[in-house]
Design an enzyme around this catalytic site. Structure first.
Site, mmCIF file in Angstrom:
data_model
loop_
_atom_site.group_PDB
_atom_site.id
_atom_site.type_symbol
_atom_site.label_atom_id
_atom_site.label_comp_id
_atom_site.label_asym_id
_atom_site.label_seq_id
_atom_site.Cartn_x
_atom_site.Cartn_y
_atom_site.Cartn_z
ATOM 1 N N LYS A 44 95.730 33.394 49.611
ATOM 2 C CA LYS A 44 94.817 33.104 50.704
ATOM 3 C C LYS A 44 93.829 32.034 50.267
ATOM 4 O O LYS A 44 93.617 31.937 49.048
ATOM 5 C CB LYS A 44 94.058 34.341 51.166
ATOM 6 C CG LYS A 44 93.374 35.171 50.089
ATOM 7 C CD LYS A 44 92.416 34.559 49.113
ATOM 8 C CE LYS A 44 91.178 33.872 49.631
ATOM 9 N NZ LYS A 44 90.383 33.261 48.489
ATOM 10 N N TYR A 76 87.733 36.989 53.822
ATOM 11 C CA TYR A 76 87.907 38.446 53.648
ATOM 12 C C TYR A 76 87.197 39.205 54.767
ATOM 13 O O TYR A 76 87.702 40.208 55.266
ATOM 14 C CB TYR A 76 87.361 38.897 52.290
ATOM 15 C CG TYR A 76 88.238 38.509 51.125
ATOM 16 C CD1 TYR A 76 89.233 39.368 50.674
ATOM 17 C CD2 TYR A 76 88.082 37.286 50.484
ATOM 18 C CE1 TYR A 76 90.044 39.013 49.608
ATOM 19 C CE2 TYR A 76 88.887 36.918 49.420
ATOM 20 C CZ TYR A 76 89.872 37.788 48.988
ATOM 21 O OH TYR A 76 90.683 37.433 47.951
HETATM 22 P P1 NAD Z 1 91.770 27.942 39.435
HETATM 23 O O1 NAD Z 1 90.969 26.703 39.573
HETATM 24 O O2 NAD Z 1 91.372 28.906 38.377
HETATM 25 O O3 NAD Z 1 93.322 27.588 39.216
HETATM 26 C C1 NAD Z 1 93.979 26.600 39.958
HETATM 27 C C2 NAD Z 1 95.202 26.121 39.211
HETATM 28 O O4 NAD Z 1 95.791 25.040 39.930
HETATM 29 C C3 NAD Z 1 94.864 25.592 37.790
HETATM 30 O O5 NAD Z 1 95.822 26.032 36.883
HETATM 31 C C4 NAD Z 1 94.963 24.083 37.969
HETATM 32 O O6 NAD Z 1 95.367 23.419 36.796
HETATM 33 C C5 NAD Z 1 96.039 23.964 39.046
HETATM 34 N N1 NAD Z 1 96.012 22.686 39.756
HETATM 35 C C6 NAD Z 1 97.087 21.956 40.051
HETATM 36 N N2 NAD Z 1 96.732 20.852 40.691
HETATM 37 C C7 NAD Z 1 95.407 20.849 40.801
HETATM 38 C C8 NAD Z 1 94.453 19.953 41.366
HETATM 39 N N3 NAD Z 1 94.827 18.822 41.974
HETATM 40 N N4 NAD Z 1 93.154 20.291 41.287
HETATM 41 C C9 NAD Z 1 92.752 21.452 40.718
HETATM 42 N N5 NAD Z 1 93.612 22.344 40.159
HETATM 43 C C10 NAD Z 1 94.929 22.037 40.206
HETATM 44 O O7 NAD Z 1 91.781 28.634 40.877
HETATM 45 P P2 NAD Z 1 92.115 30.140 41.210
HETATM 46 O O8 NAD Z 1 90.848 30.912 41.265
HETATM 47 O O9 NAD Z 1 93.190 30.623 40.348
HETATM 48 O O10 NAD Z 1 92.602 30.008 42.738
HETATM 49 C C11 NAD Z 1 93.927 29.615 43.070
HETATM 50 C C12 NAD Z 1 94.265 30.133 44.483
HETATM 51 O O11 NAD Z 1 94.146 31.540 44.485
HETATM 52 C C13 NAD Z 1 93.344 29.642 45.589
HETATM 53 O O12 NAD Z 1 94.078 29.465 46.768
HETATM 54 C C14 NAD Z 1 92.350 30.767 45.779
HETATM 55 O O13 NAD Z 1 91.810 30.842 47.088
HETATM 56 C C15 NAD Z 1 93.232 31.958 45.505
HETATM 57 N N6 NAD Z 1 92.454 33.106 44.994
HETATM 58 C C16 NAD Z 1 92.710 34.325 45.528
HETATM 59 C C17 NAD Z 1 92.040 35.438 45.039
HETATM 60 C C18 NAD Z 1 92.382 36.795 45.572
HETATM 61 O O14 NAD Z 1 91.654 37.738 45.302
HETATM 62 N N7 NAD Z 1 93.486 36.946 46.264
HETATM 63 C C19 NAD Z 1 91.072 35.293 44.049
HETATM 64 C C20 NAD Z 1 90.850 34.035 43.499
HETATM 65 C C21 NAD Z 1 91.557 32.941 43.997
#
Ligand code: NAD
Length: 438
Positions: free
Chosen positions: A178, A264
């Site tokens: 999401k 959420y």
């Molecule tokens: P994060 O920044 O920790 O990780 C993102 C990943 O994408 C990294 O490994 C990064 O290297 C990669 N990436 C690839 N191309 C990129 C670019 N152009 N710019 C930035 N990063 C790039 O983020 P996250 O917290 O892991 O979030 C990822 C997804 O998960 C999002 O859609 C977020 O909304 C979702 N999320 C959901 C929950 C949940 O509880 N369901 C919690 C946190 C995040």
């Protein structure tokens, strides 16, 4: 607490009464028909099949005590569905990869990352074959990998569309984080791509698979709290650290607190009531001069009115100290989860007049065992693939939230209340309620 109430919230009851809604066609469009037939996937070993029987123990406690539920049962590794995880950021490494240890139907079999060293390290840690580590360029080669049944997309929001479309074209089912995407058009493209490829698409709304949330849905729908009048929901945190993080960039995030954490609250008002809003008003505010909010908003409050007359008041922020809760105000009682949207530690409170003392209010905590929400959601996706069922939170669920997010921004910008056509039926964007596995 009455005997009926205790029974209603016994663990076994919660596990078996998760199903509530039916799917019906509506003005916002009904979710797709269940896929009639699966194309055979090239698999080294046949996946799925029935779960082995649960190992039983004789009871050791009286019927007055809460049941433990018994030991879990799980598919043997060679019959589990293989998942490829795309994007090895915080969520993947801190929550999703560890959650596979509690999964009963799935296992991680491939990784996709732009950082080969990190991906190889994670592959070693989780016993993933070195040849199953991909990058964003050779991602499409997953098509030839029989170890992978499902792709789980955990990338910045605006990248969800591209990797869903490419993943579906590679013949894999898609579980996508999401918010589903950053525009309504992207959401629709994702739905179309999966439909055209005859693949399943599920949006990872983990709360909808979590027992406290399922119990609250059940309480509301069975009128345990009386007639629901108002829902109040808040989700936010003080977002700090790196000013270059993608969450503060409009092109990658699609917005600020609203699509990231406010979703959420929005989603909860919809799955708790089962209804779709008919009126939206909203306000946004960003502290002037705060460098975090050059591109995305800090705080949003929005109000929704539902066809039955239920009103919702929601707040979200990247500026306030962490709060993740909701309270449902009914005519006979209120119920709350606080925290509601956290990964763990969820607490449910119910407040109603004491049945034995008319001068007293009973405020009680309903305790349930905590489950790993990511494992539950991953297993639901695997279960849907194995059983050829529509996921409970398909693309249409994410699309509807994206449509409403767009309207919340519009309401805030114009200062006007936006009205929407009335949608009849409950849970019109959802598939059948999840089967809770032992
Ligand atoms: P994060 O920044 O920790 O990780 C993102 C990943 O994408 C990294 O490994 C990064 O290297 C990669 N990436 C690839 N191309 C990129 C670019 N152009 N710019 C930035 N990063 C790039 O983020 P996250 O917290 O892991 O979030 C990822 C997804 O998960 C999002 O859609 C977020 O909304 C979702 N999320 C959901 C929950 C949940 O509880 N369901 C919690 C946190 C995040």
């Amino acid at each position: 607490m009455s005997e009926l109430f205790k029974r209603r919230f016994s663990r076994r009851h919660i596990l078996t009464t998760a199903g509530l809604g039916a799917i019906s066609a509506t003005a916002i469009g009904s979710i797709g028909e269940e896929v009639a037939a699966q194309e055979p996937t090239q698999q080294a070993t046949p996946r799925g099949g029935p779960l082995p029987p649960q190992i039983e123990f004789p009871p050791i406690s009286a019927s007055t005590e809460v049941e433990t539920g018994g030991p879990p049962t799980a598919l043997p590794p060679e019959r589990r569905l293989g998942f490829a995880i795309v994007g090895l950021g915080r969520l993947s490494l801190e929550e999703i990869m560890p959650a596979f240890a509690e999964s009963k139907l799935a296992k991680p079999t491939a990784l996709v990352s732009g950082d080969a060293a990190k991906a190889n390290q994670v592959a070693q840690q989780y016993g993933i074959k070195p040849q199953n580590v991909y990058n964003y360029q050779n991602y499409d080669n997953l098509r030839n990998n029989p170890d992978v049944d499902v792709i789980y997309i955990v990338l910045p929001n605006s990248m969800h569309r591209e990797y869903t479309v490419r993943g579906a074209k590679a013949g894999k089912h898609i579980l996508c984080e999401k918010p589903m995407a950053t525009t309504v058009e992207d959401c629709q493209q994702m739905i179309d791509a999966c439909k055209n490829a005859n693949r399943k698409l599920m949006i990872a709304y983990r709360c909808q698979y979590e027992p406290h949330h399922r119990a609250m849905i059940q309480m509301i729908r069975s009128k345990e709290l009386g007639a629901i009048k108002v829902i109040q929901a808040d989700n936010g945190q003080n977002q700090g650290g790196d000013l270059n993080q993608w969450r503060l960039k409009r092109a990658l995030a699609g917005g600020g607190s609203l699509p990231d954490v406010g979703v959420y609250c929005l989603n909860a008002t919809r799955y708790l009531t089962g209804e779709e809003p008919i009126a939206i008003s909203a306000q946004t505010f960003s502290t002037p001069g705060d460098p975090r909010f050059k591109e995305v908003e800090e705080s949003v409050t929005f109000q929704l009115r539902f066809p039955s007359g239920i009103l919702a008041i929601c707040s979200t922020s990247y500026g306030f100290h962490e709060a993740r809760r909701f309270r449902v105000f009914g005519s006979d009682a209120w119920g709350q989860l606080d925290p509601a949207f956290a990964y763990n530690g969820l607490r449910m409170m119910i407040s109603r007049k004491s049945p034995t003392n008319s001068m007293a209010e009973n405020v009680s905590e309903v305790r349930m065992s905590q489950k790993n929400q990511f494992a539950l959601e991953i297993d639901h996706m695997a279960d849907c693939v194995i059983q050829n069922k529509q996921p409970h939170t398909p693309g249409e669920e994410g699309l509807q939230d994206q449509k409403l997010i767009t309207l919340i921004y519009e309401a805030a910008q114009t200062g006007k209340t936006i009205t929407l056509p009335r949608v009849s039926g409950l849970d019109v964007t959802r598939g059948p309620a999840p089967r809770m596995l032992k």
